[in-house]
Design an enzyme around this catalytic site. Structure first.
Site, mmCIF file in Angstrom:
data_model
loop_
_atom_site.group_PDB
_atom_site.id
_atom_site.type_symbol
_atom_site.label_atom_id
_atom_site.label_comp_id
_atom_site.label_asym_id
_atom_site.label_seq_id
_atom_site.Cartn_x
_atom_site.Cartn_y
_atom_site.Cartn_z
ATOM 1 N N CYS A 2 0.862 -1.181 0.000
ATOM 2 C CA CYS A 2 0.000 0.000 0.000
ATOM 3 C C CYS A 2 0.900 1.234 0.000
ATOM 4 O O CYS A 2 2.032 1.178 0.457
ATOM 5 C CB CYS A 2 -0.891 0.043 1.228
ATOM 6 S SG CYS A 2 -1.953 -1.389 1.378
ATOM 7 N N ARG A 27 2.226 1.129 -5.817
ATOM 8 C CA ARG A 27 2.283 0.211 -4.682
ATOM 9 C C ARG A 27 0.975 -0.535 -4.455
ATOM 10 O O ARG A 27 0.906 -1.459 -3.648
ATOM 11 C CB ARG A 27 2.638 0.986 -3.397
ATOM 12 C CG ARG A 27 3.990 1.638 -3.445
ATOM 13 C CD ARG A 27 4.251 2.379 -2.158
ATOM 14 N NE ARG A 27 4.381 1.488 -1.038
ATOM 15 C CZ ARG A 27 5.509 0.932 -0.641
ATOM 16 N NH1 ARG A 27 6.627 1.167 -1.296
ATOM 17 N NH2 ARG A 27 5.540 0.142 0.397
ATOM 18 N N TRP A 88 -3.475 -2.034 -1.664
ATOM 19 C CA TRP A 88 -3.411 -3.350 -2.297
ATOM 20 C C TRP A 88 -4.005 -4.294 -1.262
ATOM 21 O O TRP A 88 -3.440 -4.505 -0.189
ATOM 22 C CB TRP A 88 -1.966 -3.711 -2.628
ATOM 23 C CG TRP A 88 -1.816 -4.962 -3.402
ATOM 24 C CD1 TRP A 88 -2.137 -5.158 -4.713
ATOM 25 C CD2 TRP A 88 -1.281 -6.208 -2.939
ATOM 26 N NE1 TRP A 88 -1.844 -6.440 -5.086
ATOM 27 C CE2 TRP A 88 -1.325 -7.111 -4.023
ATOM 28 C CE3 TRP A 88 -0.778 -6.656 -1.722
ATOM 29 C CZ2 TRP A 88 -0.881 -8.429 -3.917
ATOM 30 C CZ3 TRP A 88 -0.341 -7.957 -1.620
ATOM 31 C CH2 TRP A 88 -0.398 -8.827 -2.710
ATOM 32 N N ASN A 114 -0.224 0.101 6.072
ATOM 33 C CA ASN A 114 0.376 -0.799 5.080
ATOM 34 C C ASN A 114 0.920 -1.993 5.853
ATOM 35 O O ASN A 114 1.609 -1.814 6.853
ATOM 36 C CB ASN A 114 1.519 -0.078 4.355
ATOM 37 C CG ASN A 114 2.308 -1.007 3.458
ATOM 38 O OD1 ASN A 114 1.774 -1.965 2.920
ATOM 39 N ND2 ASN A 114 3.592 -0.729 3.303
ATOM 40 N N GLY A 115 0.588 -3.207 5.414
ATOM 41 C CA GLY A 115 1.096 -4.390 6.099
ATOM 42 C C GLY A 115 -0.034 -5.291 6.555
ATOM 43 O O GLY A 115 -1.168 -5.171 6.080
ATOM 44 N N GLU A 506 12.347 -15.054 -18.043
ATOM 45 C CA GLU A 506 11.991 -13.650 -17.800
ATOM 46 C C GLU A 506 11.068 -13.117 -18.919
ATOM 47 O O GLU A 506 10.103 -12.402 -18.645
ATOM 48 C CB GLU A 506 13.274 -12.808 -17.692
ATOM 49 C CG GLU A 506 13.104 -11.311 -17.560
ATOM 50 C CD GLU A 506 12.360 -10.870 -16.305
ATOM 51 O OE1 GLU A 506 12.071 -11.691 -15.424
ATOM 52 O OE2 GLU A 506 12.036 -9.668 -16.241
ATOM 53 N N LYS A 510 7.286 -11.714 -18.214
ATOM 54 C CA LYS A 510 6.849 -10.379 -18.634
ATOM 55 C C LYS A 510 5.540 -10.480 -19.421
ATOM 56 O O LYS A 510 4.623 -9.693 -19.238
ATOM 57 C CB LYS A 510 7.920 -9.713 -19.515
ATOM 58 C CG LYS A 510 9.085 -9.166 -18.767
ATOM 59 C CD LYS A 510 8.733 -7.889 -18.026
ATOM 60 C CE LYS A 510 9.665 -7.614 -16.874
ATOM 61 N NZ LYS A 510 9.554 -8.494 -15.718
ATOM 62 N N GLU A 513 2.551 -11.410 -17.057
ATOM 63 C CA GLU A 513 2.082 -10.390 -16.123
ATOM 64 C C GLU A 513 1.506 -9.172 -16.826
ATOM 65 O O GLU A 513 0.627 -8.504 -16.287
ATOM 66 C CB GLU A 513 3.179 -9.994 -15.117
ATOM 67 C CG GLU A 513 4.320 -9.178 -15.647
ATOM 68 C CD GLU A 513 5.275 -8.704 -14.534
ATOM 69 O OE1 GLU A 513 6.461 -8.543 -14.822
ATOM 70 O OE2 GLU A 513 4.832 -8.486 -13.394
ATOM 71 N N HIS A 529 11.755 -33.424 -23.852
ATOM 72 C CA HIS A 529 11.309 -34.278 -22.744
ATOM 73 C C HIS A 529 9.855 -34.008 -22.369
ATOM 74 O O HIS A 529 9.406 -34.428 -21.318
ATOM 75 C CB HIS A 529 12.224 -34.081 -21.532
ATOM 76 C CG HIS A 529 13.646 -34.463 -21.815
ATOM 77 N ND1 HIS A 529 14.053 -35.768 -22.025
ATOM 78 C CD2 HIS A 529 14.754 -33.698 -21.982
ATOM 79 C CE1 HIS A 529 15.353 -35.797 -22.276
ATOM 80 N NE2 HIS A 529 15.801 -34.549 -22.265
ATOM 81 N N LYS A 632 3.610 -3.498 -6.928
ATOM 82 C CA LYS A 632 5.043 -3.340 -7.159
ATOM 83 C C LYS A 632 5.864 -3.966 -6.041
ATOM 84 O O LYS A 632 6.891 -4.578 -6.276
ATOM 85 C CB LYS A 632 5.358 -1.843 -7.261
ATOM 86 C CG LYS A 632 6.812 -1.536 -7.550
ATOM 87 C CD LYS A 632 7.173 -1.933 -8.956
ATOM 88 C CE LYS A 632 8.618 -1.692 -9.286
ATOM 89 N NZ LYS A 632 9.035 -2.478 -10.460
#
Ligand code: M6R
Length: 637
Positions: A2, A27, A88, A114-115, A506, A510, A513, A529, A632
């Protein structure tokens, strides 16, 4: 997770707080809210969804568009003390009622957080038993009620009214809380005062002239002041227009760590790009150059930033674990190749969220390298603490000065990437790679495996990278066109070998997301395989090809892999070194990158994959900077 902003001064707080929230929206953006103290009234507004929803409501309120009984005689825009939050969600869905601030029952105290408060169920039950009705599903609301009760109790005890009272009440509440939190609070009875507290979650103070600020990170107040104080663990801070006072949770005077912010203010803005991510991709040459700046001493030794380890400690290392999440984990996967090659020390790479739960074998001669852009990722922080409990040495690679992870580590190498606002990591990844290379070289040098001139030769190769990247970035038009072609593909596969394998992972991350498409990265040799069964006529396969000038065997093997997928109908998108003629017959699309030493190649091969994902996301009409369901900085486990 947050974003938090607080202001005490003489100017209208609402504008300053909302501007700060805009810079912190990366955030979390499930909801946003503000609480402003005006005269001795507390006025709040909060809305689910992005900050724009809150701004619209505030604009309506200012224009008299909504009849708001809580508007106060002067209105919310007039107060000069305030707090704001962008969320968030953890406890309770992303709704208006769960948006912060949360108020006490009498409406006089407002809190943002936040938390996660881990003992909130017990606290809530206790408060409900005392007759309090909750208006939300959040853990945060407990704090508002506890704080109001504590203020009532202190006033009833005859404690003097005045700013210190709110700080004293906050300390008393914090002593009852378990978990991770940054809290800010205001009290209608104490206009001009904002109180903050932190445990395991970030909080910085911005010192202004005749005004002071609190925020989750400095980007919220960078346009108002560059003088900041980083709060320590378990500290409470009180700000007024003219005062910043810090104590620990028991009330003993404490000091934060003063620092000057040297980021360019424009670095926190989009600078003409449509998306922060595109701006941050373009900033990568500079970010790499800055990360390399001043790393070599006159005698050719590599310098870390904060070292609480001796050279003997590093000589004693017999095993390296790299621990990180997401993109940072991928940089660790690349680092493994360099560290083992240069130092001959065994190196394992672990997902931070798994690390401590499998009870790894660690001791004083184990070096843990934790990598984190934000420095606040809870999975990584918990892995770090577990490692320290086992007496292992911890070296952090981090982009955020003064954040929790570097503070708790034995040594730090900061990546000087500047603020990364887009949720998708770009310049953080490349600068993390550079930092990993430097650590590999430092270890090799301290242990006597590499001479200073050998180290200097690799550093010189690294110093050539910014120019190579600048050239590459001017040649991204074919990638943008390809993005238009691939925007409707049901799946995209990525393959690579050696350091190209983490690059493939990576590239796939990308795309997942940002474009919400099915994408997978594979070690090219593993295809046969199992995963090769996924390939149908036209399936796009992005192939990351190593330099033909490196280990020839590696190059030949992946050319064979490209032929294998093409023979099964794949549409091949080949990322190869310029002049690599061997791949030409098998490439449906060729993206040429500058010639680069094998171990450093991810610095160039990653860039087209970042651009591809951002452009496909934009072509599909998505928010490139703030993809759904993500934040983030992930400060929960
Ligand atoms: O701040 P950190 O580097 O610790 O974050 C780790 C991951 O959450 C982060 O890299 C994430 O995977 C990125 N959004 C990927 O682009």
């Amino acid at each position: 997770m947050c974003g938090i902003v607080g202001y005490a001064g003489a100017r209208p707080a609402l504008d300053i707080v909302v501007d700060g929230l805009r810079r912190l929206e990366y955030r979390g953006y499930d909801s946003a809210g503000v609480a402003i103290v005006c005269d001795d009234e507390l006025l709040t507004e909060k809305k689910a969804g992005k900050l724009a929803n809150l701004e619209k409501t505030l604009a309506e309120r200012a224009g008299g568009g909504t009849a708001d009984p809580g508007a106060g005689p002067l209105g919310i825009a007039a107060g000069s003390t305030g707090i704001g939050h962008t969320r968030w969600a953890t406890h309770g869905g992303p709704t208006d009622r769960n948006a912060h601030p949360h108020r006490s029952v009498d409406g006089r105290v407002a809190v943002i957080h936040n938390g996660i408060i881990e003992n909130f169920a017990k606290l809530r039950a206790e408060l409900e038993d005392g007759g309090i009705e909750f208006g939300s599903d959040t853990d945060t609301e407990c704090v508002a009620h506890l704080l109001a009760a504590e203020l009532d109790r202190m006033r009833a005890d005859g404690q003097p009214a005045g700013p210190p009272l709110l700080a004293a009440a906050m300390r008393a509440v914090c002593r009852r809380l378990e978990g991770a939190f940054t809290l800010l609070a205001v009290d209608a009875a104490l206009p001009g005062v904002v109180v903050g507290a932190r445990r395991n979650s970030p909080l910085v103070v911005g010192r202004g002239t005749g005004e002071n600020f609190l925020a989750s990170d400095v980007s919220a107040f960078i346009e108002h002041t560059r003088e900041a104080v980083e709060l320590g663990q378990d500290q409470v801070v009180l700000i007024t227009a003219d005062e910043v006072s810090i104590t620990d949770f028991d009330g003993a005077p404490a000091a934060g760590k003063d620092f000057h912010i040297d980021w360019d203010a424009s670095a926190a803005e989009k600078g003409g790009y449509d998306w922060f991510m595109l701006k941050e991709i373009a900033e990568q040459p500079q970010a790499i150059a800055d990360t390399l700046l001043g790393r070599l001493t006159d005698s050719g030794e590599i310098m870390l930033d904060e070292v609480r380890l001796t050279d003997q400690d590093l000589r004693d290392v017999d095993k390296v674990f790299i621990v990180a999440c997401g993109t940072a984990y991928h940089s660790g996967l690349v680092a493994k190749y360099a560290i083992e090659h240069w130092t001959r020390i065994p190196c394992e790479v672990e997902l931070a969220s798994e690390f401590r739960y499998r009870d790894p074998v660690l001791d004083r001669s184990t070096l843990i390298v934790v990598i984190s852009q934000s420095g606040e990722t809870m999975d990584t922080l918990m892995a770090l603490r577990h490692a320290k409990e086992q007496k292992a040495r911890v070296l952090a690679i981090c982009n955020t000065n003064g954040s929790t992870i570097p503070r708790e580590s034995d040594a730090v190498l900061y990546t000087h990437g500047g603020p990364e606002v887009a949720v998708a990591s770009t310049k953080a990844f490349l600068t993390q790679l550079v930092a990993c290379y430097l650590i590999g070289l430092h270890l090799a040098q301290v242990r006597g495996i590499k001479y200073a001139d050998e180290v200097a030769a690799v550093v010189a190769q690294l110093q050539e990278m910014p120019d190579k990247l600048r050239t590459l970035l001017t040649a991204m038009e074919p990638v943008r066109q390809l993005a238009q072609d691939l925007r409707s593909a049901p799946t995209v596969l990525f393959i690579g070998r050696h350091v190209g394998y983490p690059v493939a992972l990576e590239g796939a991350l990308k795309l997942k997301e940002l474009a919400y498409m099915h994408a997978e990265g594979f070690a090219a040799g593993e295809l046969k395989h199992g995963p090769i069964a996924l390939i149908e006529q036209g399936t796009p396969v992005v192939c990351v090809v190593p330099s033909p000038a490196g280990r020839g065997m590696l190059h030949d093997k992946i050319v064979s892999n490209i032929q294998e997928v093409r023979a099964r109908g794949a549409r091949t998108i080949v990322i190869a070194e310029e002049g690599d003629r061997a791949v030409l017959p098998y490439a449906d699309h060729l993206i040429a990158v500058p010639r680069t030493p094998t171990l450093l190649a991810p610095l160039v091969t990653t860039i087209p994959l970042q651009v591809l994902a951002a452009e496909i996301s934009a072509a599909r009409g998505y928010d490139v900077d703030q993809p759904r369901n993500l934040a983030k900085s992930v400060t929960v486990e």
